[in-house]
Write a protein that holds these residues in place. Structure first.
Motif, PDB file in Angstrom:
ATOM      1  N   GLN A 318       3.683 -62.109  13.414  1.00  0.00           N
ATOM      2  CA  GLN A 318       4.011 -61.602  14.737  1.00  0.00           C
ATOM      3  C   GLN A 318       5.056 -60.501  14.645  1.00  0.00           C
ATOM      4  O   GLN A 318       6.033 -60.604  13.916  1.00  0.00           O
ATOM      5  CB  GLN A 318       4.549 -62.723  15.632  1.00  0.00           C
ATOM      6  CG  GLN A 318       4.908 -62.262  17.031  1.00  0.00           C
ATOM      7  CD  GLN A 318       5.469 -63.376  17.902  1.00  0.00           C
ATOM      8  OE1 GLN A 318       5.651 -64.502  17.435  1.00  0.00           O
ATOM      9  NE2 GLN A 318       5.737 -63.086  19.161  1.00  0.00           N
ATOM     10  N   ARG A 319       4.849 -59.413  15.394  1.00  0.00           N
ATOM     11  CA  ARG A 319       5.854 -58.357  15.452  1.00  0.00           C
ATOM     12  C   ARG A 319       5.793 -57.653  16.804  1.00  0.00           C
ATOM     13  O   ARG A 319       4.734 -57.611  17.442  1.00  0.00           O
ATOM     14  CB  ARG A 319       5.678 -57.327  14.335  1.00  0.00           C
ATOM     15  CG  ARG A 319       4.411 -56.490  14.369  1.00  0.00           C
ATOM     16  CD  ARG A 319       3.383 -57.010  13.411  1.00  0.00           C
ATOM     17  NE  ARG A 319       2.206 -56.177  13.285  1.00  0.00           N
ATOM     18  CZ  ARG A 319       1.013 -56.653  12.974  1.00  0.00           C
ATOM     19  NH1 ARG A 319       0.828 -57.945  12.782  1.00  0.00           N
ATOM     20  NH2 ARG A 319      -0.024 -55.847  12.844  1.00  0.00           N
ATOM     21  N   MET A 320       6.938 -57.137  17.227  1.00  0.00           N
ATOM     22  CA  MET A 320       6.980 -56.339  18.434  1.00  0.00           C
ATOM     23  C   MET A 320       6.491 -54.940  18.091  1.00  0.00           C
ATOM     24  O   MET A 320       7.155 -54.195  17.374  1.00  0.00           O
ATOM     25  CB  MET A 320       8.398 -56.271  19.001  1.00  0.00           C
ATOM     26  CG  MET A 320       8.453 -55.633  20.393  1.00  0.00           C
ATOM     27  SD  MET A 320      10.130 -55.302  20.970  1.00  0.00           S
ATOM     28  CE  MET A 320      10.404 -53.678  20.287  1.00  0.00           C
ATOM     29  N   LEU A 321       5.311 -54.592  18.589  1.00  0.00           N
ATOM     30  CA  LEU A 321       4.753 -53.282  18.284  1.00  0.00           C
ATOM     31  C   LEU A 321       5.379 -52.199  19.141  1.00  0.00           C
ATOM     32  O   LEU A 321       5.677 -51.100  18.665  1.00  0.00           O
ATOM     33  CB  LEU A 321       3.240 -53.296  18.499  1.00  0.00           C
ATOM     34  CG  LEU A 321       2.529 -51.991  18.178  1.00  0.00           C
ATOM     35  CD1 LEU A 321       2.549 -51.727  16.677  1.00  0.00           C
ATOM     36  CD2 LEU A 321       1.088 -52.011  18.690  1.00  0.00           C
ATOM     37  N   SER A 322       5.597 -52.506  20.418  1.00  0.00           N
ATOM     38  CA  SER A 322       6.065 -51.475  21.341  1.00  0.00           C
ATOM     39  C   SER A 322       6.719 -52.132  22.545  1.00  0.00           C
ATOM     40  O   SER A 322       6.494 -53.314  22.833  1.00  0.00           O
ATOM     41  CB  SER A 322       4.885 -50.611  21.800  1.00  0.00           C
ATOM     42  OG  SER A 322       5.280 -49.660  22.763  1.00  0.00           O
ATOM     43  N   ARG A 323       7.525 -51.360  23.222  1.00  0.00           N
ATOM     44  CA  ARG A 323       8.035 -51.733  24.539  1.00  0.00           C
ATOM     45  C   ARG A 323       7.853 -50.511  25.423  1.00  0.00           C
ATOM     46  O   ARG A 323       8.163 -49.395  25.015  1.00  0.00           O
ATOM     47  CB  ARG A 323       9.500 -52.140  24.474  1.00  0.00           C
ATOM     48  CG  ARG A 323      10.066 -52.539  25.827  1.00  0.00           C
ATOM     49  CD  ARG A 323      11.510 -52.977  25.710  1.00  0.00           C
ATOM     50  NE  ARG A 323      11.623 -54.328  25.177  1.00  0.00           N
ATOM     51  CZ  ARG A 323      12.778 -54.873  24.819  1.00  0.00           C
ATOM     52  NH1 ARG A 323      13.883 -54.175  24.892  1.00  0.00           N
ATOM     53  NH2 ARG A 323      12.812 -56.109  24.349  1.00  0.00           N
ATOM     54  N   ALA A 324       7.334 -50.717  26.610  1.00  0.00           N
ATOM     55  CA  ALA A 324       7.000 -49.599  27.493  1.00  0.00           C
ATOM     56  C   ALA A 324       8.213 -48.722  27.763  1.00  0.00           C
ATOM     57  O   ALA A 324       9.312 -49.225  28.021  1.00  0.00           O
ATOM     58  CB  ALA A 324       6.433 -50.120  28.805  1.00  0.00           C
ATOM     59  N   ILE A 325       8.021 -47.406  27.693  1.00  0.00           N
ATOM     60  CA  ILE A 325       9.094 -46.473  28.029  1.00  0.00           C
ATOM     61  C   ILE A 325       9.529 -46.676  29.471  1.00  0.00           C
ATOM     62  O   ILE A 325      10.713 -46.584  29.799  1.00  0.00           O
ATOM     63  CB  ILE A 325       8.626 -45.020  27.793  1.00  0.00           C
ATOM     64  CG1 ILE A 325       8.357 -44.783  26.293  1.00  0.00           C
ATOM     65  CG2 ILE A 325       9.659 -44.021  28.310  1.00  0.00           C
ATOM     66  CD1 ILE A 325       7.739 -43.437  25.992  1.00  0.00           C
ATOM     67  N   GLU A 326       8.570 -46.970  30.327  1.00  0.00           N
ATOM     68  CA  GLU A 326       8.870 -47.286  31.720  1.00  0.00           C
ATOM     69  C   GLU A 326       8.114 -48.546  32.137  1.00  0.00           C
ATOM     70  O   GLU A 326       7.012 -48.814  31.675  1.00  0.00           O
ATOM     71  CB  GLU A 326       8.472 -46.139  32.647  1.00  0.00           C
ATOM     72  CG  GLU A 326       6.984 -45.827  32.628  1.00  0.00           C
ATOM     73  CD  GLU A 326       6.548 -44.862  33.720  1.00  0.00           C
ATOM     74  OE1 GLU A 326       6.434 -45.302  34.878  1.00  0.00           O
ATOM     75  OE2 GLU A 326       6.359 -43.684  33.393  1.00  0.00           O
ATOM     76  N   GLY A 356       3.524 -48.069  16.320  1.00  0.00           N
ATOM     77  CA  GLY A 356       3.980 -48.378  17.661  1.00  0.00           C
ATOM     78  C   GLY A 356       4.508 -47.180  18.426  1.00  0.00           C
ATOM     79  O   GLY A 356       4.950 -47.329  19.572  1.00  0.00           O
ATOM     80  N   TRP A 357       4.445 -45.982  17.828  1.00  0.00           N
ATOM     81  CA  TRP A 357       4.899 -44.786  18.544  1.00  0.00           C
ATOM     82  C   TRP A 357       4.017 -44.544  19.768  1.00  0.00           C
ATOM     83  O   TRP A 357       2.792 -44.676  19.705  1.00  0.00           O
ATOM     84  CB  TRP A 357       4.819 -43.546  17.658  1.00  0.00           C
ATOM     85  CG  TRP A 357       5.859 -43.424  16.586  1.00  0.00           C
ATOM     86  CD1 TRP A 357       5.671 -43.468  15.243  1.00  0.00           C
ATOM     87  CD2 TRP A 357       7.266 -43.215  16.780  1.00  0.00           C
ATOM     88  NE1 TRP A 357       6.856 -43.299  14.573  1.00  0.00           N
ATOM     89  CE2 TRP A 357       7.863 -43.143  15.497  1.00  0.00           C
ATOM     90  CE3 TRP A 357       8.079 -43.091  17.902  1.00  0.00           C
ATOM     91  CZ2 TRP A 357       9.221 -42.955  15.313  1.00  0.00           C
ATOM     92  CZ3 TRP A 357       9.440 -42.893  17.723  1.00  0.00           C
ATOM     93  CH2 TRP A 357       9.995 -42.830  16.452  1.00  0.00           C
ATOM     94  N   THR A 358       4.627 -44.169  20.885  1.00  0.00           N
ATOM     95  CA  THR A 358       3.882 -43.717  22.050  1.00  0.00           C
ATOM     96  C   THR A 358       3.530 -42.253  21.840  1.00  0.00           C
ATOM     97  O   THR A 358       4.417 -41.389  21.768  1.00  0.00           O
ATOM     98  CB  THR A 358       4.706 -43.879  23.336  1.00  0.00           C
ATOM     99  OG1 THR A 358       5.070 -45.258  23.491  1.00  0.00           O
ATOM    100  CG2 THR A 358       3.917 -43.427  24.552  1.00  0.00           C
ATOM    101  N   LEU A 359       2.235 -41.949  21.731  1.00  0.00           N
ATOM    102  CA  LEU A 359       1.792 -40.586  21.462  1.00  0.00           C
ATOM    103  C   LEU A 359       1.825 -39.728  22.722  1.00  0.00           C
ATOM    104  O   LEU A 359       2.067 -38.523  22.651  1.00  0.00           O
ATOM    105  CB  LEU A 359       0.378 -40.593  20.884  1.00  0.00           C
ATOM    106  CG  LEU A 359       0.157 -41.439  19.618  1.00  0.00           C
ATOM    107  CD1 LEU A 359      -1.279 -41.257  19.128  1.00  0.00           C
ATOM    108  CD2 LEU A 359       1.164 -41.076  18.546  1.00  0.00           C
ATOM    109  N   GLY A 360       1.567 -40.349  23.859  1.00  0.00           N
ATOM    110  CA  GLY A 360       1.557 -39.596  25.106  1.00  0.00           C
ATOM    111  C   GLY A 360       1.164 -40.477  26.266  1.00  0.00           C
ATOM    112  O   GLY A 360       0.847 -41.663  26.093  1.00  0.00           O
ATOM    113  N   SER A 361       1.182 -39.890  27.449  1.00  0.00           N
ATOM    114  CA  SER A 361       0.911 -40.626  28.681  1.00  0.00           C
ATOM    115  C   SER A 361      -0.097 -39.876  29.536  1.00  0.00           C
ATOM    116  O   SER A 361      -0.063 -38.640  29.611  1.00  0.00           O
ATOM    117  CB  SER A 361       2.197 -40.829  29.491  1.00  0.00           C
ATOM    118  OG  SER A 361       3.173 -41.535  28.758  1.00  0.00           O
ATOM    119  N   ILE A 362      -0.962 -40.633  30.196  1.00  0.00           N
ATOM    120  CA  ILE A 362      -1.869 -40.116  31.212  1.00  0.00           C
ATOM    121  C   ILE A 362      -1.297 -40.510  32.564  1.00  0.00           C
ATOM    122  O   ILE A 362      -1.046 -41.684  32.827  1.00  0.00           O
ATOM    123  CB  ILE A 362      -3.277 -40.699  31.045  1.00  0.00           C
ATOM    124  CG1 ILE A 362      -3.825 -40.367  29.647  1.00  0.00           C
ATOM    125  CG2 ILE A 362      -4.215 -40.173  32.132  1.00  0.00           C
ATOM    126  CD1 ILE A 362      -5.092 -41.129  29.298  1.00  0.00           C
TER     127      ILE A 362
END
Length: 403
Positions: A318-326, A356-362
């Motif tokens: 188990q690992r934390m992959l990401s946390r929402a920027i917003e 887990g990097w956020t590449l971009g947002s729609i």
């Protein structure tokens, strides 16, 4: 190679704002590229602040150059944080709102490719007709954009998650006035509903939230506090939010994980070796409130293998992959290349499954329009949420990885 030169934005208060330049062929009025290589954004001058539930572009800032950047982002459909995002989305993608609906949560989208239809629901109080409790669903004709209300036979209360596979819509529900949550299939041609599973060894579920299927037809379900928290059924929560595995052949069921927050969106990597789950524990219930210190993680697990090398329903690593920027992530789905598309707040984020990097947002316009869940086509996707239904088309990368 994408140029790193800054592009000047409209004059605000006598000074220019700056963003990284977008590649040639991409429309500057539809795109923004934000990175900390721009010193203005890495070390913001003056005062600035936002909560974890607000979009970055909604931050309170005193520097007019940063305000100009934020104004441009608010008008954009696509926001890149990584150069790879341009290659994923491509220069021809557009975002169109197909249906303008009340600012009620809309959930459980299923794209029925054969008939070019989108199934989805209006979910839960507050607001909406019937005080948010529904024994009906929506069906959107994607050729004509005609939206109709439908009822299954027998009626299905409070659908919360849906996946389309092999001619059926596979759904999970919160339950209704006289029933607990259950797993079912719906024939989109006849609207006949067949309940497959409604208990864990004679114990009721809390209220199902979302669903995923693997290539062998096995189910992965999240049982959450969401429906219970909105009093969609009269039953108490018998356990903590739980992730379940259900054998699609014999309906044998197993608990995979328990979350202290709230188990929400769920999806698998294309090879079926990794499971992702969104935790929305920051949205608390009874009493209802948002806790900025609460869980907002997207968790990843690998599946264990047997002594013969076969995948078994046991989660490891188990690992934390990401946390929402917003805000936090609700519905999540993976593309054919394994990228994670995660809906939450004002955006659908695209996340690298390894780093887990956020590449971009729609973006779907802000102003209360909030994505909640998504359905993927080949080079297009549909977003449902607060405010209606959106279609993102002409995406460069192929998204769907199911037959």
């Amino acid at each position: 190679m994408v140029s790193k030169a800054a592009c000047l934005l409209p004059l605000v208060g006598g000074v220019f704002g700056q963003l990284d330049a977008i590649p040639k062929g991409f429309q500057s009025d539809q795109w923004a590229w934000v990175s900390n290589e721009d010193p203005l954004l890495a070390a913001i001058p003056g005062a600035f602040n936002r909560t974890v539930f607000d979009a970055p572009s909604a931050a309170n800032v005193t520097d007019q150059r940063v305000a100009s950047v934020n104004d441009h982002i608010q008008q954009s459909s696509f926001v890149a944080y990584d150069q790879r995002f341009f290659d994923v989305i491509g220069p021809n993608a557009t975002v169109e709102q197909l249906q303008v609906l009340p600012f009620q949560v809309h959930e459980a989208p299923c794209y029925v490719k054969e008939s070019s239809q989108l199934f989805f629901v209006e979910w839960g109080p507050p607001g909406g007709s019937e005080n948010g409790r529904h024994d009906w669903q929506y069906l959107l004709d994607l050729k004509t954009n005609n939206l109709t209300r439908i009822k299954t036979d027998p009626p299905t209360w409070n659908v919360h998650g849906c996946v389309y596979r092999d001619g059926n819509m596979h759904v999970v529900t919160d339950g209704g006035p006289d029933e607990t949550g259950y797993l079912a299939i719906i024939d989109p041609a006849t609207l006949k509903r067949t309940t497959l599973l409604n208990n864990y060894f004679e114990r009721p579920f809390i209220s199902f939230n979302d669903i995923e299927l693997d290539h062998e037809g096995n189910y992965y379900l999240t049982d959450s506090r969401s429906g219970f928290g909105r009093s969609l059924h009269p039953f108490n929560a018998p356990t903590q939010p739980t992730v379940y595995f259900v054998n699609g052949t014999n309906m044998r069921i197993k608990e995979l994980a328990m979350l202290e927050g709230n188990a929400n969106g769920i999806t698998l990597s294309p090879d079926g070796k990794t499971l992702y789950v969104a935790d929305t524990g920051a949205s608390e219930s009874k009493p209802a409130r948002r806790n900025d210190q609460g869980p907002r993680e997207m968790w990843a697990w690998d599946f264990a293998t047997s002594s013969h090398g076969a995948k078994i329903p046991l989660l490891v690593n188990q690992r934390m992959l990401s946390r929402a920027i917003e805000y936090f992530y609700d519905g999540i789905r993976t593309s054919s290349n394994g990228l994670i598309f995660a809906a939450g707040g004002e955006v659908v984020d695209v996340i690298d499954p390894e780093s887990g990097w956020t590449l971009g947002s729609i973006r779907v316009g802000g102003n209360g329009n909030d994505p909640v869940n998504i359905a993927l086509g080949d080079h297009e996707m549909w977003i449902v949420g607060k405010g209606g239904v959106w279609h993102v088309k002409n995406i460069k990368e192929r998204l769907s990885h199911t037959e």
